[in-house]
Design a protein around this motif. Structure first.
Motif, mmCIF file in Angstrom:
data_model
loop_
_atom_site.group_PDB
_atom_site.id
_atom_site.type_symbol
_atom_site.label_atom_id
_atom_site.label_comp_id
_atom_site.label_asym_id
_atom_site.label_seq_id
_atom_site.Cartn_x
_atom_site.Cartn_y
_atom_site.Cartn_z
ATOM 1 N N LYS A 78 13.173 -36.001 -2.035
ATOM 2 C CA LYS A 78 13.944 -36.409 -0.861
ATOM 3 C C LYS A 78 13.212 -36.029 0.428
ATOM 4 C CE LYS A 78 18.549 -35.991 1.206
ATOM 5 N NZ LYS A 78 19.901 -35.371 1.073
ATOM 6 N N TYR A 79 12.624 -34.826 0.433
ATOM 7 C CA TYR A 79 11.890 -34.372 1.622
ATOM 8 C C TYR A 79 10.642 -35.229 1.850
ATOM 9 C CZ TYR A 79 8.876 -31.521 4.558
ATOM 10 O OH TYR A 79 8.037 -31.081 5.544
ATOM 11 N N GLU A 80 9.902 -35.534 0.771
ATOM 12 C CA GLU A 80 8.690 -36.344 0.894
ATOM 13 C C GLU A 80 9.018 -37.747 1.412
ATOM 14 O OE1 GLU A 80 5.500 -35.515 0.520
ATOM 15 O OE2 GLU A 80 6.052 -33.435 0.108
ATOM 16 N N LYS A 81 10.129 -38.301 0.919
ATOM 17 C CA LYS A 81 10.532 -39.639 1.361
ATOM 18 C C LYS A 81 10.941 -39.640 2.832
ATOM 19 C CE LYS A 81 13.458 -41.759 -1.362
ATOM 20 N NZ LYS A 81 14.623 -41.896 -2.280
ATOM 21 N N SER A 82 11.533 -38.547 3.286
ATOM 22 C CA SER A 82 11.997 -38.482 4.675
ATOM 23 C C SER A 82 10.848 -38.457 5.665
ATOM 24 C CB SER A 82 12.892 -37.250 4.875
ATOM 25 O OG SER A 82 12.126 -36.060 4.797
ATOM 26 N N LYS A 83 9.656 -38.079 5.199
ATOM 27 C CA LYS A 83 8.496 -38.009 6.099
ATOM 28 C C LYS A 83 7.941 -39.400 6.414
ATOM 29 C CE LYS A 83 6.000 -35.010 3.751
ATOM 30 N NZ LYS A 83 4.906 -34.040 3.436
ATOM 31 N N LYS A 84 8.265 -40.369 5.580
ATOM 32 C CA LYS A 84 7.820 -41.751 5.833
ATOM 33 C C LYS A 84 8.950 -42.712 5.429
ATOM 34 C CE LYS A 84 5.011 -41.350 1.640
ATOM 35 N NZ LYS A 84 3.714 -41.701 0.984
ATOM 36 N N PRO A 85 10.010 -42.727 6.239
ATOM 37 C CA PRO A 85 11.170 -43.573 5.909
ATOM 38 C C PRO A 85 10.810 -45.057 5.878
ATOM 39 C CG PRO A 85 11.329 -42.734 8.158
ATOM 40 C CD PRO A 85 10.184 -42.015 7.516
ATOM 41 N N ILE A 86 11.484 -45.772 5.007
ATOM 42 C CA ILE A 86 11.238 -47.203 4.836
ATOM 43 C C ILE A 86 12.322 -47.987 5.558
ATOM 44 C CG2 ILE A 86 10.797 -49.027 3.152
ATOM 45 C CD1 ILE A 86 10.579 -46.756 1.043
ATOM 46 N N LYS A 87 11.930 -48.884 6.407
ATOM 47 C CA LYS A 87 12.884 -49.742 7.107
ATOM 48 C C LYS A 87 13.073 -51.048 6.334
ATOM 49 C CE LYS A 87 11.870 -47.965 11.739
ATOM 50 N NZ LYS A 87 11.425 -48.328 13.113
ATOM 51 N N PHE A 88 14.256 -51.624 6.492
ATOM 52 C CA PHE A 88 14.523 -52.922 5.879
ATOM 53 C C PHE A 88 13.927 -54.018 6.756
ATOM 54 C CE2 PHE A 88 17.977 -50.394 4.023
ATOM 55 C CZ PHE A 88 17.884 -50.761 2.688
ATOM 56 N N PRO A 89 12.988 -54.829 6.243
ATOM 57 C CA PRO A 89 12.437 -55.936 7.036
ATOM 58 C C PRO A 89 13.534 -56.936 7.402
ATOM 59 C CG PRO A 89 11.148 -55.547 5.031
ATOM 60 C CD PRO A 89 12.407 -54.760 4.899
ATOM 61 N N ILE A 90 13.489 -57.411 8.619
ATOM 62 C CA ILE A 90 14.518 -58.329 9.103
ATOM 63 C C ILE A 90 14.545 -59.623 8.296
ATOM 64 C CG2 ILE A 90 13.041 -59.418 10.832
ATOM 65 C CD1 ILE A 90 16.781 -58.566 11.224
ATOM 66 N N TRP A 91 13.396 -60.035 7.728
ATOM 67 C CA TRP A 91 13.358 -61.301 6.998
ATOM 68 C C TRP A 91 14.213 -61.246 5.731
ATOM 69 C CZ3 TRP A 91 11.712 -61.217 1.980
ATOM 70 C CH2 TRP A 91 10.884 -60.163 1.584
ATOM 71 N N GLN A 92 14.496 -60.022 5.241
ATOM 72 C CA GLN A 92 15.323 -59.905 4.040
ATOM 73 C C GLN A 92 16.778 -60.299 4.302
ATOM 74 O OE1 GLN A 92 14.820 -55.981 2.313
ATOM 75 N NE2 GLN A 92 12.806 -56.497 1.508
ATOM 76 N N PHE A 93 17.138 -60.396 5.580
ATOM 77 C CA PHE A 93 18.503 -60.801 5.945
ATOM 78 C C PHE A 93 18.556 -62.267 6.392
ATOM 79 C CE2 PHE A 93 18.216 -56.246 6.570
ATOM 80 C CZ PHE A 93 19.403 -55.760 6.034
ATOM 81 N N SER A 94 17.488 -63.034 6.106
ATOM 82 C CA SER A 94 17.396 -64.417 6.593
ATOM 83 C C SER A 94 18.595 -65.252 6.179
ATOM 84 C CB SER A 94 16.114 -65.070 6.072
ATOM 85 O OG SER A 94 14.978 -64.372 6.511
ATOM 86 N N GLY A 95 18.994 -65.133 4.905
ATOM 87 C CA GLY A 95 20.111 -65.928 4.419
ATOM 88 C C GLY A 95 21.399 -65.643 5.144
ATOM 89 N N ILE A 96 21.675 -64.338 5.376
ATOM 90 C CA ILE A 96 22.889 -63.943 6.089
ATOM 91 C C ILE A 96 22.840 -64.468 7.525
ATOM 92 C CG2 ILE A 96 24.152 -61.977 7.024
ATOM 93 C CD1 ILE A 96 24.651 -62.356 4.109
ATOM 94 N N ILE A 97 21.669 -64.351 8.163
ATOM 95 C CA ILE A 97 21.515 -64.821 9.543
ATOM 96 C C ILE A 97 21.757 -66.331 9.625
ATOM 97 C CG2 ILE A 97 19.867 -65.118 11.440
ATOM 98 C CD1 ILE A 97 18.586 -62.459 10.520
#
Length: 201
Positions: A78-97
């Motif tokens: 959990k600590y290692e992952k927090s040092k380089k958080p992953i953001k959700f790319p906006i294109w993954q919401f294309s269908g909803i948009i």
């Protein structure tokens, strides 16, 4: 049937330090892997997939579920992952948009049409078509003449059990009988939704 596809790929990796593989007992051979992806509907990216974290041993090449490890290892990951958080790319919401845009446009168009119809009912013009529903029987009326106090309409000789097909019976030869209404009566029919749509060419 609408095709729904679910994709999962490795989107992040990192070393799990000072940990021993429960399978081969090799030290410092573990790495965590974060799997993520996208759900596609009709091949359009619609939503991000749920992200899953697993642990992989580079020595024996065995993959483990995160729940197989103790809290200490889990906290380290959990600590290692927090040092380089992953953001959700906006294109993954294309269908909803796209869906929200279509719905918004539909609502806007509906509001605009409703506003226009309010003008049409107060300021009728010759050849306006009134779509009517009288006790479940659908038909059309055609404005033929307008005076200060009255509106004269031609009655369509045909009625249908559904609103579907009204365009097919909306032809000149079907209007055979004329009837007059006061402007007030026409407005009442509109407000009661007996006249539920007005077409002006």
């Amino acid at each position: 049937m609408i095709p729904i596809l679910s994709e999962q790929n490795i989107i992040q990796t990192g070393k799990v330090r000072n940990a021993i593989c429960p399978n081969c007992k090799q030290k410092d051979s573990l790495e965590y892997r974060v799997y993520g992806g996208v759900i596609r509907i009709l091949f359009i990216p619609t939503l991000p997939n749920k992200r899953i974290t697993k642990v992989f041993c580079t020595a024996c090449e065995k993959e483990f579920q995160l729940k197989e490890f103790n809290d200490s290892i889990k906290q380290t990951i959990k600590y290692e992952k927090s040092k380089k958080p992953i953001k959700f790319p906006i294109w993954q919401f294309s269908g909803i948009i796209i869906l929200i845009s279509i719905l918004s446009f539909g609502i806007y168009t509906g509001i605009q049409m409703n506003n226009l119809e309010k003008v049409y009912i107060l300021e009728p013009k010759k050849n306006d078509i009134y779509k009517v529903n009288i006790n479940g029987q659908y038909s059309t009326l055609k404005v033929s003449n307008i005076t200060k106090d009255s509106i004269f309409v031609l009655l369509n000789q045909f009625t249908l059990n559904s609103y579907k097909g009204l365009d097919e019976i909306n032809i000149d030869e079907n209007y055979t009988t004329i009837k007059s209404f006061s402007r007030k009566d026409i407005l009442t029919l509109y407000n009661e939704n007996t006249i539920y749509e007005i077409i002006r060419e």
